[in-house]
Design a protein around this motif. Structure first.
Motif, PDB file in Angstrom:
ATOM      1  N   VAL A 151       0.709  -1.261   0.099  1.00  8.46           N
ATOM      2  CA  VAL A 151      -0.010  -0.051   0.018  1.00  8.46           C
ATOM      3  C   VAL A 151       0.717   1.190  -0.093  1.00  8.46           C
ATOM      4  CG1 VAL A 151      -1.786   1.328   1.213  1.00  8.46           C
ATOM      5  CG2 VAL A 151      -1.678  -1.230   1.287  1.00  8.46           C
ATOM      6  N   PHE A 152       1.864   1.387   0.810  1.00 11.78           N
ATOM      7  CA  PHE A 152       3.065   2.268   0.893  1.00 11.78           C
ATOM      8  C   PHE A 152       3.545   2.683  -0.515  1.00 11.78           C
ATOM      9  CE2 PHE A 152       7.183   3.835   1.562  1.00 11.78           C
ATOM     10  CZ  PHE A 152       6.973   4.981   1.987  1.00 11.78           C
ATOM     11  N   PHE A 153       3.968   1.516  -1.235  1.00 16.28           N
ATOM     12  CA  PHE A 153       4.738   1.817  -2.279  1.00 16.28           C
ATOM     13  C   PHE A 153       3.621   2.449  -3.453  1.00 16.28           C
ATOM     14  CE2 PHE A 153       7.950  -1.894  -1.590  1.00 16.28           C
ATOM     15  CZ  PHE A 153       8.838  -0.936  -1.547  1.00 16.28           C
ATOM     16  N   VAL A 154       2.291   1.692  -3.488  1.00 13.62           N
ATOM     17  CA  VAL A 154       1.360   2.425  -4.428  1.00 13.62           C
ATOM     18  C   VAL A 154       0.978   3.800  -4.063  1.00 13.62           C
ATOM     19  CG1 VAL A 154      -0.788   2.078  -5.505  1.00 13.62           C
ATOM     20  CG2 VAL A 154       0.671  -0.014  -5.050  1.00 13.62           C
ATOM     21  N   LYS A 155       0.963   4.061  -2.971  1.00 16.82           N
ATOM     22  CA  LYS A 155       0.510   5.502  -2.402  1.00 16.82           C
ATOM     23  C   LYS A 155       1.351   6.441  -2.879  1.00 16.82           C
ATOM     24  CE  LYS A 155      -0.181   8.179   1.610  1.00 16.82           C
ATOM     25  NZ  LYS A 155       0.768   9.139   1.635  1.00 16.82           N
ATOM     26  N   GLN A 156       2.834   6.263  -2.542  1.00 16.91           N
ATOM     27  CA  GLN A 156       3.828   6.999  -2.813  1.00 16.91           C
ATOM     28  C   GLN A 156       3.966   7.366  -4.420  1.00 16.91           C
ATOM     29  OE1 GLN A 156       4.175   8.136   0.367  1.00 16.91           O
ATOM     30  NE2 GLN A 156       6.082   8.634  -0.505  1.00 16.91           N
ATOM     31  N   PHE A 157       3.672   6.310  -5.201  1.00 17.64           N
ATOM     32  CA  PHE A 157       3.784   6.276  -6.759  1.00 17.64           C
ATOM     33  C   PHE A 157       2.626   7.173  -7.034  1.00 17.64           C
ATOM     34  CE2 PHE A 157       2.658   5.058 -10.763  1.00 17.64           C
ATOM     35  CZ  PHE A 157       3.473   4.917 -11.651  1.00 17.64           C
ATOM     36  N   MET A 158       1.337   7.020  -6.607  1.00 14.41           N
ATOM     37  CA  MET A 158       0.084   7.629  -7.090  1.00 14.41           C
ATOM     38  C   MET A 158       0.026   9.064  -6.859  1.00 14.41           C
ATOM     39  SD  MET A 158      -3.190   4.934  -6.752  1.00 14.41           S
ATOM     40  CE  MET A 158      -3.204   3.789  -7.992  1.00 14.41           C
ATOM     41  N   LEU A 159       1.009   9.655  -5.485  1.00 12.26           N
ATOM     42  CA  LEU A 159       1.099  10.685  -5.479  1.00 12.26           C
ATOM     43  C   LEU A 159       1.895  11.674  -6.322  1.00 12.26           C
ATOM     44  CD1 LEU A 159       1.957  10.774  -1.667  1.00 12.26           C
ATOM     45  CD2 LEU A 159       0.060  11.647  -2.221  1.00 12.26           C
ATOM     46  N   GLN A 160       2.441  10.991  -7.328  1.00  9.51           N
ATOM     47  CA  GLN A 160       3.093  11.794  -8.198  1.00  9.51           C
ATOM     48  C   GLN A 160       2.380  12.075  -9.433  1.00  9.51           C
ATOM     49  OE1 GLN A 160       6.994   9.655  -9.104  1.00  9.51           O
ATOM     50  NE2 GLN A 160       6.524   8.322  -7.219  1.00  9.51           N
ATOM     51  N   LEU A 161       1.341  11.283  -9.651  1.00  4.22           N
ATOM     52  CA  LEU A 161       0.273  11.340 -10.675  1.00  4.22           C
ATOM     53  C   LEU A 161      -0.557  12.796 -10.628  1.00  4.22           C
ATOM     54  CD1 LEU A 161      -1.154   7.587 -11.106  1.00  4.22           C
ATOM     55  CD2 LEU A 161       0.975   8.971 -12.242  1.00  4.22           C
ATOM     56  N   PRO A 162      -0.716  13.496 -11.654  1.00  9.37           N
ATOM     57  CA  PRO A 162      -1.116  14.887 -11.699  1.00  9.37           C
ATOM     58  C   PRO A 162      -2.716  14.615 -11.228  1.00  9.37           C
ATOM     59  CG  PRO A 162      -0.805  14.154 -13.950  1.00  9.37           C
ATOM     60  CD  PRO A 162      -0.029  13.201 -13.180  1.00  9.37           C
ATOM     61  N   LYS A 163      -3.184  15.591 -10.529  1.00  2.57           N
ATOM     62  CA  LYS A 163      -4.425  15.758 -10.109  1.00  2.57           C
ATOM     63  C   LYS A 163      -5.475  15.919 -11.605  1.00  2.57           C
ATOM     64  CE  LYS A 163      -3.948  17.294  -5.466  1.00  2.57           C
ATOM     65  NZ  LYS A 163      -4.178  18.151  -4.357  1.00  2.57           N
ATOM     66  N   GLU A 164      -4.893  16.531 -12.479  1.00  2.00           N
ATOM     67  CA  GLU A 164      -5.642  16.921 -13.627  1.00  2.00           C
ATOM     68  C   GLU A 164      -6.218  15.724 -14.257  1.00  2.00           C
ATOM     69  OE1 GLU A 164      -3.155  20.187 -12.516  1.00  2.00           O
ATOM     70  OE2 GLU A 164      -2.867  18.143 -12.960  1.00  2.00           O
ATOM     71  N   LEU A 165      -5.717  14.755 -14.199  1.00  2.00           N
ATOM     72  CA  LEU A 165      -6.311  13.238 -14.901  1.00  2.00           C
ATOM     73  C   LEU A 165      -7.558  13.184 -14.141  1.00  2.00           C
ATOM     74  CD1 LEU A 165      -2.751  11.008 -14.699  1.00  2.00           C
ATOM     75  CD2 LEU A 165      -4.391  12.078 -16.660  1.00  2.00           C
ATOM     76  N   MET A 184      -5.924   4.929 -13.337  1.00  2.00           N
ATOM     77  CA  MET A 184      -4.551   4.961 -12.202  1.00  2.00           C
ATOM     78  C   MET A 184      -4.022   3.460 -12.344  1.00  2.00           C
ATOM     79  SD  MET A 184      -4.372   7.661 -10.787  1.00  2.00           S
ATOM     80  CE  MET A 184      -5.594   9.125 -10.580  1.00  2.00           C
ATOM     81  N   ALA A 185      -4.737   2.336 -12.674  1.00  2.00           N
ATOM     82  CA  ALA A 185      -4.308   0.922 -12.883  1.00  2.00           C
ATOM     83  C   ALA A 185      -3.365   0.936 -13.961  1.00  2.00           C
ATOM     84  CB  ALA A 185      -5.228  -0.092 -12.732  1.00  2.00           C
ATOM     85  N   PRO A 186      -3.609   1.285 -15.109  1.00  4.39           N
ATOM     86  CA  PRO A 186      -2.444   1.236 -16.335  1.00  4.39           C
ATOM     87  C   PRO A 186      -1.438   1.960 -16.134  1.00  4.39           C
ATOM     88  CG  PRO A 186      -4.954   1.532 -17.123  1.00  4.39           C
ATOM     89  CD  PRO A 186      -4.981   1.664 -15.722  1.00  4.39           C
ATOM     90  N   LEU A 187      -1.459   3.340 -15.560  1.00  2.57           N
ATOM     91  CA  LEU A 187      -0.393   4.062 -15.030  1.00  2.57           C
ATOM     92  C   LEU A 187       0.411   3.460 -13.937  1.00  2.57           C
ATOM     93  CD1 LEU A 187      -2.020   7.528 -15.511  1.00  2.57           C
ATOM     94  CD2 LEU A 187      -0.558   6.269 -16.924  1.00  2.57           C
ATOM     95  N   SER A 188      -0.048   2.652 -13.126  1.00  2.00           N
ATOM     96  CA  SER A 188       0.477   2.093 -12.021  1.00  2.00           C
ATOM     97  C   SER A 188       1.135   0.729 -12.222  1.00  2.00           C
ATOM     98  CB  SER A 188      -0.323   2.132 -10.715  1.00  2.00           C
ATOM     99  OG  SER A 188      -0.788   3.567 -10.491  1.00  2.00           O
TER     100      SER A 188
END
Length: 271
Positions: A151-165, A184-188
């Motif tokens: 969960v920590f890994f995914v959370k840290q990764f998704m924090l980098q994805l822009p909110k505009e998406l 989110m899933a394809p980007l992650s």
């Protein structure tokens, strides 16, 4: 000139390190193909002896090897898939959703990492024994359906994805389900593959948990099964063959997810 010298030194050092890291694997592979009860002499002289697959055949014919493989696959694939799924869902919730107590709940969950898993063995055994789940798949799968580090890994990764998406998706009429699994899933994929790799290796190589919660050979995974066989045989060649059997699935798993794994580790560390 200076840069060439530095590059040459780096290559030499990396070559030495590679040889040091590969030496145990070379010993394991060569040792698995020779009939030797006790390791004697320089391992690199063994290759001159007759190499055969006798030890592998011995393990397959004189043990419940296929049953152990099946058990290992069950208690590894199911937790790995569930950990990847829950890491994706919870990582998205903790990174993109705002709700009261979000950070407090997350860090309380992270605090679980400070508790050694060995401490929980006895309470879990007492609980599962009262329910009647000892010597079944449930106590080997249920505690592993999710993992906070994933969960920590995914959370840290998704924090980098822009909110505009998300905002653009909401404007187009998408709901949270579509955003999570369609965007989110394809980007992650890289970080999810990292979570899956860690989960697979951890579950496959676990020895203590199945040793405690299984009581019959028919329920042993490959780690416990091979250990019981090696205790009975006490043969170095068979021991190395068993190590090869246990090593191959995790090696193939890492090769399959290698490009996603390295990318996920790199991206997760950047915020």
């Amino acid at each position: 000139m200076e840069s060439k010298k530095t590059s040459l030194i780096s290559i030499v050092l990396l070559t030495i390190l590679a040889i040091l890291f590969l030496t145990p694997f070379i010993i394991m592979i060569i040792g698995s193909m020779i009939k030797m009860k006790i390791p004697v002499g320089n391992p690199f002289t063994w290759i001159q002896k007759d190499l055969s697959l006798f030890n592998f055949n011995f393990i397959i014919k004189n043990s419940e090897y296929l049953t152990w493989i099946k058990n290992s696959l069950v208690i590894t694939i199911i937790p790995t898939a569930l950990q990847m799924f829950f890491a994706l869902v919870l990582g998205y919730i903790f990174s993109k959703k705002q709700f009261k107590g979000r950070d407090l709940i997350f860090w309380i969950m992270m605090a679980v990492i400070m508790v050694p898993s060995q401490i929980l063995i006895i309470p879990r055994y007492i609980m599962f024994n009262k329910i009647g789940w000892i010597n079944s798949y449930i106590p080997l799968i249920l505690p592993r359906v999710w993992d906070i580090m994933g969960v920590f890994f995914v959370k840290q990764f998704m924090l980098q994805l822009p909110k505009e998406l998300e905002e653009a998706a909401y404007i187009d009429g998408a709901n949270d389900f579509h955003i999570l699994f369609g965007i989110m899933a394809p980007l992650s994929k890289s970080v999810i593959a990292t979570v899956g790799t860690f989960a697979f290796i951890t579950c496959w190589n676990d020895f203590l948990t199945p040793l405690i919660f299984t009581t019959s050979k028919e329920m042993y995974p490959i780690t416990v099964g091979l250990a019981s066989l090696l205790t009975k045989e006490g043969n170095f060649g068979i021991e190395m063959a068993g190590a090869v059997f246990s090593f191959i699935p995790t090696f193939l798993m890492f090769l399959f997810f290698q490009k996603y794994f390295t990318r996920g580790i790199a991206f997760t560390g950047i915020k």
